[in-house]
Write a protein that holds these residues in place. Sequence first.
Motif, PDB file in Angstrom:
ATOM      1  N   TYR A 183       0.813  -1.220   0.000  1.00  0.00           N
ATOM      2  CA  TYR A 183       0.000   0.000   0.000  1.00  0.00           C
ATOM      3  C   TYR A 183       0.847   1.271   0.000  1.00  0.00           C
ATOM      4  O   TYR A 183       0.333   2.346  -0.261  1.00  0.00           O
ATOM      5  N   TRP A 184       2.130   1.195   0.280  1.00  0.00           N
ATOM      6  CA  TRP A 184       2.979   2.387   0.341  1.00  0.00           C
ATOM      7  C   TRP A 184       3.902   2.482  -0.872  1.00  0.00           C
ATOM      8  O   TRP A 184       4.922   3.146  -0.831  1.00  0.00           O
ATOM      9  N   GLY A 185       3.502   1.814  -1.932  1.00  0.00           N
ATOM     10  CA  GLY A 185       4.238   1.860  -3.194  1.00  0.00           C
ATOM     11  C   GLY A 185       3.256   2.033  -4.332  1.00  0.00           C
ATOM     12  O   GLY A 185       2.309   2.807  -4.233  1.00  0.00           O
ATOM     13  N   CYS A 186       3.437   1.283  -5.385  1.00  0.00           N
ATOM     14  CA  CYS A 186       2.645   1.424  -6.609  1.00  0.00           C
ATOM     15  C   CYS A 186       1.232   0.857  -6.484  1.00  0.00           C
ATOM     16  O   CYS A 186       1.025  -0.178  -5.862  1.00  0.00           O
ATOM     17  N   TRP A 187       0.316   1.552  -7.120  1.00  0.00           N
ATOM     18  CA  TRP A 187      -1.058   1.110  -7.300  1.00  0.00           C
ATOM     19  C   TRP A 187      -1.374   1.222  -8.790  1.00  0.00           C
ATOM     20  O   TRP A 187      -0.927   2.161  -9.449  1.00  0.00           O
ATOM     21  N   ILE A 188      -2.134   0.299  -9.303  1.00  0.00           N
ATOM     22  CA  ILE A 188      -2.504   0.284 -10.713  1.00  0.00           C
ATOM     23  C   ILE A 188      -3.869   0.965 -10.869  1.00  0.00           C
ATOM     24  O   ILE A 188      -4.804   0.674 -10.111  1.00  0.00           O
ATOM     25  N   VAL A 189      -3.976   1.851 -11.854  1.00  0.00           N
ATOM     26  CA  VAL A 189      -5.232   2.560 -12.093  1.00  0.00           C
ATOM     27  C   VAL A 189      -5.921   1.935 -13.308  1.00  0.00           C
ATOM     28  O   VAL A 189      -5.366   1.921 -14.412  1.00  0.00           O
ATOM     29  N   VAL A 190      -7.131   1.416 -13.073  1.00  0.00           N
ATOM     30  CA  VAL A 190      -7.891   0.723 -14.111  1.00  0.00           C
ATOM     31  C   VAL A 190      -9.206   1.469 -14.346  1.00  0.00           C
ATOM     32  O   VAL A 190      -9.940   1.756 -13.396  1.00  0.00           O
ATOM     33  N   VAL A 213      -5.927  -0.610 -18.105  1.00  0.00           N
ATOM     34  CA  VAL A 213      -4.942   0.040 -17.251  1.00  0.00           C
ATOM     35  C   VAL A 213      -4.575   1.356 -17.929  1.00  0.00           C
ATOM     36  O   VAL A 213      -4.117   1.369 -19.076  1.00  0.00           O
ATOM     37  N   ILE A 214      -4.806   2.458 -17.214  1.00  0.00           N
ATOM     38  CA  ILE A 214      -4.559   3.772 -17.813  1.00  0.00           C
ATOM     39  C   ILE A 214      -3.404   4.513 -17.151  1.00  0.00           C
ATOM     40  O   ILE A 214      -2.963   5.540 -17.648  1.00  0.00           O
ATOM     41  N   GLY A 215      -2.934   4.001 -16.022  1.00  0.00           N
ATOM     42  CA  GLY A 215      -1.832   4.661 -15.329  1.00  0.00           C
ATOM     43  C   GLY A 215      -1.495   3.950 -14.045  1.00  0.00           C
ATOM     44  O   GLY A 215      -2.039   2.885 -13.736  1.00  0.00           O
ATOM     45  N   ASP A 216      -0.586   4.556 -13.318  1.00  0.00           N
ATOM     46  CA  ASP A 216      -0.247   4.044 -11.992  1.00  0.00           C
ATOM     47  C   ASP A 216       0.049   5.225 -11.084  1.00  0.00           C
ATOM     48  O   ASP A 216       0.445   6.292 -11.542  1.00  0.00           O
ATOM     49  N   ILE A 217      -0.219   5.027  -9.821  1.00  0.00           N
ATOM     50  CA  ILE A 217       0.025   6.047  -8.804  1.00  0.00           C
ATOM     51  C   ILE A 217       0.624   5.352  -7.600  1.00  0.00           C
ATOM     52  O   ILE A 217       0.703   4.128  -7.549  1.00  0.00           O
ATOM     53  N   GLY A 218       1.015   6.117  -6.627  1.00  0.00           N
ATOM     54  CA  GLY A 218       1.502   5.487  -5.415  1.00  0.00           C
ATOM     55  C   GLY A 218       2.297   6.425  -4.556  1.00  0.00           C
ATOM     56  O   GLY A 218       2.405   7.624  -4.819  1.00  0.00           O
TER      57      GLY A 218
END
Length: 154
Positions: free
Chosen positions: A47-54, A61-66
């Motif tokens: 939870y404190w790194g990358c998340w996938i945005v769908v 998949v349109i991006g990633d945040i984190g």
Amino acid sequence: MILETNRLQIIPCTIETVQITINQNYYNGPHISSYLKDLTKDPSLLYWGCWIVVRKSDERVIGDIGFKGKPDEKQTVEVGYGFLEEFWNKGYATEAVEALIGWAFNTSKVEKVKAETLKDNYGSMSVLAKLGMQRINETETMINWELDKEFYQF
């Protein structure tokens, strides 16, 4: 755990969930691979790194945040994000980052969120301003931003 907004699912990146990005040939830099290696060594990074945005409408998949790591001793985290160019200027970044910041503040482990942008990244500056982040300083190339929990509108 999956965060949901009106249009998006935001999925924590794990060895299992990264398959979504592989199946869709999504690549937006080496940070996901690097995070997964770190997560293998330290499961508390979840939870404190990358998340996938769908995008919900087509499961794309349109991006990633984190976050760039766990909250520090001052209960501060730094948020980062990247979206495929075809999805810029559609409000997805604002929607996703708002959900992630809200989640972080609700954990009781975070009191402040920081971010940085290049001085010429007007889209990213717009996202951060819409979310209520304040510019705190600038260098020749970068602008640093922050948002205190007490000023965040849930």
